[in-house]
Structures are given as C-alpha cells and as structure tokens.
Design a protein around this motif. Structure first.
Motif, short mmCIF file in Angstrom:
data_model
loop_
_atom_site.label_atom_id
_atom_site.label_comp_id
_atom_site.label_asym_id
_atom_site.label_seq_id
_atom_site.Cartn_x
_atom_site.Cartn_y
_atom_site.Cartn_z
N LEU A 177 0.83 -1.21 0.00
CA LEU A 177 0.00 0.00 0.00
C LEU A 177 0.86 1.26 0.00
O LEU A 177 0.55 2.23 -0.71
CB LEU A 177 -0.93 -0.01 1.21
CG LEU A 177 -1.91 1.17 1.32
CD1 LEU A 177 -2.75 1.29 0.06
CD2 LEU A 177 -2.81 1.00 2.55
N VAL A 178 1.94 1.25 0.78
CA VAL A 178 2.84 2.40 0.78
C VAL A 178 3.46 2.60 -0.60
O VAL A 178 3.56 3.73 -1.10
CB VAL A 178 3.95 2.23 1.84
CG1 VAL A 178 4.99 3.34 1.72
CG2 VAL A 178 3.35 2.25 3.24
N HIS B 180 9.46 11.91 3.45
CA HIS B 180 9.44 11.83 4.92
C HIS B 180 8.45 10.77 5.39
O HIS B 180 8.80 9.88 6.17
CB HIS B 180 9.07 13.18 5.50
CG HIS B 180 8.86 13.15 6.99
ND1 HIS B 180 9.90 13.21 7.89
CD2 HIS B 180 7.72 13.04 7.75
CE1 HIS B 180 9.42 13.14 9.12
NE2 HIS B 180 8.11 13.03 9.07
N TRP B 181 7.22 10.86 4.91
CA TRP B 181 6.19 9.94 5.41
C TRP B 181 6.36 8.54 4.84
O TRP B 181 6.02 7.55 5.51
CB TRP B 181 4.80 10.50 5.09
CG TRP B 181 4.54 11.77 5.83
CD1 TRP B 181 4.42 13.02 5.30
CD2 TRP B 181 4.43 11.93 7.25
NE1 TRP B 181 4.22 13.95 6.30
CE2 TRP B 181 4.21 13.30 7.49
CE3 TRP B 181 4.47 11.04 8.32
CZ2 TRP B 181 4.06 13.80 8.78
CZ3 TRP B 181 4.32 11.54 9.60
CH2 TRP B 181 4.11 12.90 9.82
N ALA B 182 6.92 8.44 3.63
CA ALA B 182 7.23 7.11 3.10
C ALA B 182 8.32 6.44 3.93
O ALA B 182 8.21 5.27 4.30
CB ALA B 182 7.67 7.22 1.64
N LEU B 183 9.37 7.20 4.25
CA LEU B 183 10.46 6.66 5.06
C LEU B 183 9.98 6.28 6.44
O LEU B 183 10.32 5.20 6.96
CB LEU B 183 11.59 7.69 5.15
CG LEU B 183 12.83 7.31 5.97
CD1 LEU B 183 13.48 6.05 5.42
CD2 LEU B 183 13.83 8.46 5.99
N GLN B 184 9.17 7.14 7.06
CA GLN B 184 8.66 6.84 8.40
C GLN B 184 7.73 5.63 8.39
O GLN B 184 7.71 4.83 9.34
CB GLN B 184 7.93 8.06 8.98
CG GLN B 184 8.82 9.26 9.24
CD GLN B 184 10.01 8.93 10.11
OE1 GLN B 184 9.87 8.26 11.14
NE2 GLN B 184 11.19 9.41 9.73
N SER B 185 6.97 5.46 7.32
CA SER B 185 6.09 4.29 7.21
C SER B 185 6.90 3.01 7.15
O SER B 185 6.61 2.03 7.85
CB SER B 185 5.20 4.42 5.97
OG SER B 185 4.35 5.54 6.06
N ASN C 177 1.43 7.28 9.92
CA ASN C 177 2.38 7.67 8.88
C ASN C 177 1.79 7.48 7.49
O ASN C 177 2.00 8.31 6.60
CB ASN C 177 3.67 6.86 9.03
CG ASN C 177 4.42 7.17 10.30
OD1 ASN C 177 4.43 8.31 10.77
ND2 ASN C 177 5.05 6.17 10.89
N MET C 178 1.05 6.40 7.32
CA MET C 178 0.46 6.13 6.01
C MET C 178 -0.67 7.11 5.69
O MET C 178 -0.83 7.52 4.53
CB MET C 178 -0.03 4.69 5.95
CG MET C 178 1.08 3.65 6.01
SD MET C 178 0.50 1.94 5.98
CE MET C 178 -0.32 1.89 4.39
#
Length: 395
Positions: A285-286, A347-352, A368-369
C-alpha cells in the motif's frame, strides 16, 4: 485501441531503454549496498549507546537513614529496574565520597541530609544533594534517576499543601509503601532489544522512496517524447480520446514504478538481509501511494514546463531536495528542517517503512500512512486541476 493497449506498449517501450533499466533497477541496489556497508558502523543497533552501570555512593546521616525518606531511598535503589543501572555502596561521610570520586571508585555521589528530611516533613520542596564524577554520561544517568525519586517526594508535598498538614503522616506512609512496591522508573534503551534499524534497512527504505519518485521522470520523458516526435498527433487521429491516451501512458509508468518497488524490496531482502517487517500488504500500500505521488508530481512538472530538459531538471531538483530534507541521505537533527520535511512524500514514506521495520504499533504505522496519503491527495488534486486547464494534446 484502449487504455491497456497503450499501457502495455508504454511499458515495453520503456524497458527497452537500457539506461532506464540501469537507473531504476540496478543503481538503487548498488547505492543501498554502498551506503549500508559504509555507514553500518555509524548507524548500528544502538548497543553502543547503552551507558555503563553507574557506581553510586550514598551518604546518609543516622537520622536521615532511619527516616521515611531514607527508607524510601534505600528501597528505590534496590528496585530491579533501577538496580540494572546503579551499583550502590553506603559511604559514611561527604569527604570519603569526594575521595572515592577522585580515585574512580564511584562515578556519582548522593547526599541525604537531616535538613532535607526535615524540609520534606515540613511540607517544603525536597532536593537531594549530589556530587558529579568525571564521566558526563554517567552523571546524566545518575541525575535523571534520582531526580525521578525526588519528583515523587515533591508530589507528596503538593498533596499535603492541598489536603492540609494532617495528611503528612499519610504521605510518609505512602512514600514508604509505594517505594517498596515499585521504583516509578521505567528503563528503556534501544540497545536492549532488536527494535532498531540497521544502516541497510534505513537506506533501503530511503532509496526505495527516492527511486520510485524517479519513475515520474520517465512519465515526463514519455509525455514530451510523443509531442517532440509528433507521434501524439497520430494517436489523436485514432478513434480514442485524449484522456484514454493520457491514462494509458500514466498506467504504463505506474506499473514500471511498482515493478521497481517489488524488485528492490525482494532483492534487498535476499542479497542484503533487509528485514522489511511483518506487514507485507502495508508495504504494498505504501508503494502504491508513492507511485501515485510519483505520477502526479511528474504530471505537474511536465505540464508547467516548456521542454523536456527543463521538466527533467526541475523534477530531479525536487526529488533530491525532498530526499535531503527528509533525511534520505543522512538523518538531519535540525528542528526547522524536520518541520519542512513533514510536507514531503519522502518523509512519510520513510517513516512508514521504518515503523514497520521496527515492529511499531499498527496505529503508528497507519498514522504515517495516512499522512503520506494526505500528501498524495494534495498532489493528485493539483495534477487534476492543471490537467483540466492544460490537457495533453498536440499543439
């Protein structure tokens, strides 16, 4: 001819370009290997961050030692969680404690005076006295633990001020009983468990996000190539709408980005032992969200640029800037930069990815997602508005 014919043709055309295959499939694996190997010592499991056991010398007068505060202090340092970090020895005088510190026999000294006990019994704020040693890290550990102890004492003082002096005896009993039951200190360290990512994991997640965005550059080149070679006019002459042509090209590049994600995830796991966590469908999903961001960002840049060269340069600058401020090349500790990075896809992809690698709670992963989805929604809305105004047609 329908959208899927255009999609398959687009995908086959791109995969025939050797430079695209190298840049999207081989180069990210090479960078992950180089960065993960070179920086493995700088980004370990956290075991090197665990401080040594602090040797503490406690000085107590006879009156203080027999008081409720002295008894609570002795129970506090004997609690299992505190005992993991402290090794305590009783010292008879302050002068002896100073000499022990100078000789390196102890790292930190705590002094419990009769005056401090009297102040607490009188409902005043209690403060332990301590003498710092030579190691600043061990000093911080000692100060943190004993400050937690005095915080509990001062909480009882605040209760007395609200309920009145007659509650002092009850407070003293509560300090003794509560201290005997628990330490009120929870000790955690990233080195105590496996919940810490390696350099290979970090850069696998960062490079995956960055190179999936580079798929947006193939979209830009594809859109401009049809115009520059005047083949778009032939496509428009066919019995198919402009929207179908545009959707087919976006679908083909989206499949390319998703293929890229699958290969990077699988190859990093097989070749470099990267553990992506226990949520494979959330990883999928990410990757879908990053693909959406990549395509919409590519469309926006293509439609606001006058040439393929300017669009490619702008897209590359945006990707590198977002990767840098999000910590994709190296973690950045500047608060201002971190706040800016929260508006980026990377940022949010890495944190996810990292939250899944660390086995975080599902709520944290979904947060995050959701934020990544919000950024993608903004980009998709902007791309839709620009497409309505500009459109994809031969002029």
């Amino acid at each position: 001819m329908n959208m899927w014919h255009i999609c398959i043709f687009e995908l086959r055309r791109i995969l025939k370009i050797r430079s695209v295959v190298i840049n999207l499939f081989i180069l990210p694996l090479l960078l992950i290997f180089i960065l993960g190997t070179a920086l493995s010592s700088a980004m370990g499991t956290g075991e090197e961050s665990i401080p040594d056991v602090v040797h503490v010398g406690i000085v107590q007068s006879a009156e203080a030692k027999s008081s409720p505060v002295g008894e609570a202090l002795n129970v506090f340092v004997a609690a299992p969680e505190v005992a993991k970090m402290l090794k305590v020895q009783q010292i008879s005088s302050q002068e002896e404690a100073v000499n022990a510190l100078k000789q390196g026999e102890i790292n930190f000294a705590v002094i419990l005076t009769s005056d401090m006990v009297k102040q607490w019994m009188a409902g005043e704020e209690a403060k332990l006295q301590w003498i710092l040693g030579k190691d600043s890290t061990l000093n911080v550990v000692g100060q943190t633990l004993f400050t937690r102890f005095t915080d509990e004492l001062n909480r009882q003082v605040a209760m007395v001020k609200v309920l009145g002096p007659e509650a002092m005896a009850t407070a003293a009993a509560q300090v003794d009983t509560k201290s005997a039951g628990q330490s009120n200190v929870t000790v955690t360290s990233p080195g105590d468990s496996d919940q810490s990512y390696s350099a290979s994991q970090y850069y696998a997640a960062a490079m995956l996000a960055m190179f999936m965005l580079y798929s947006g550059m193939t979209t830009i080149n594809s859109l401009f190539t049809e115009k520059d070679k005047r083949t778009l006019a032939r496509l428009q002459a066919a019995p198919v709408g402009n929207g179908v042509i545009f959707a087919g090209k976006i679908a083909g590049n989206s499949l390319l980005a998703f293929m890229q994600a699958i290969i990077i995830v699988l190859m990093t796991h097989v070749l470099f032992g990267v553990d992506w966590g226990g949520h494979p469908w959330l990883i999928v999903l990410v990757c879908v969200l990053i693909t959406l961001a990549s395509m919409t960002l590519g469309v926006i840049v293509a439609f606001i640029s006058k040439s393929a060269a300017s669009a490619t340069a702008l897209m590359q600058s945006i990707i590198i800037a977002m990767t840098f401020i999000s910590g994709g090349f190296t973690p950045i500790a500047v608060d201002f930069v971190q706040r800016i990075s929260e508006f980026t896809v990377n940022h949010w992809a890495l944190q996810s990815f990292l939250s899944m690698m660390l086995g975080s709670s599902l709520d944290e992963i979904m947060h995050n997602m959701w934020m990544l989805g919000a950024v993608c929604a903004v980009l998709a809305a902007a791309a839709a508005v620009i497409y309505r105004k500009v459109g994809y047609r031969y002029e």
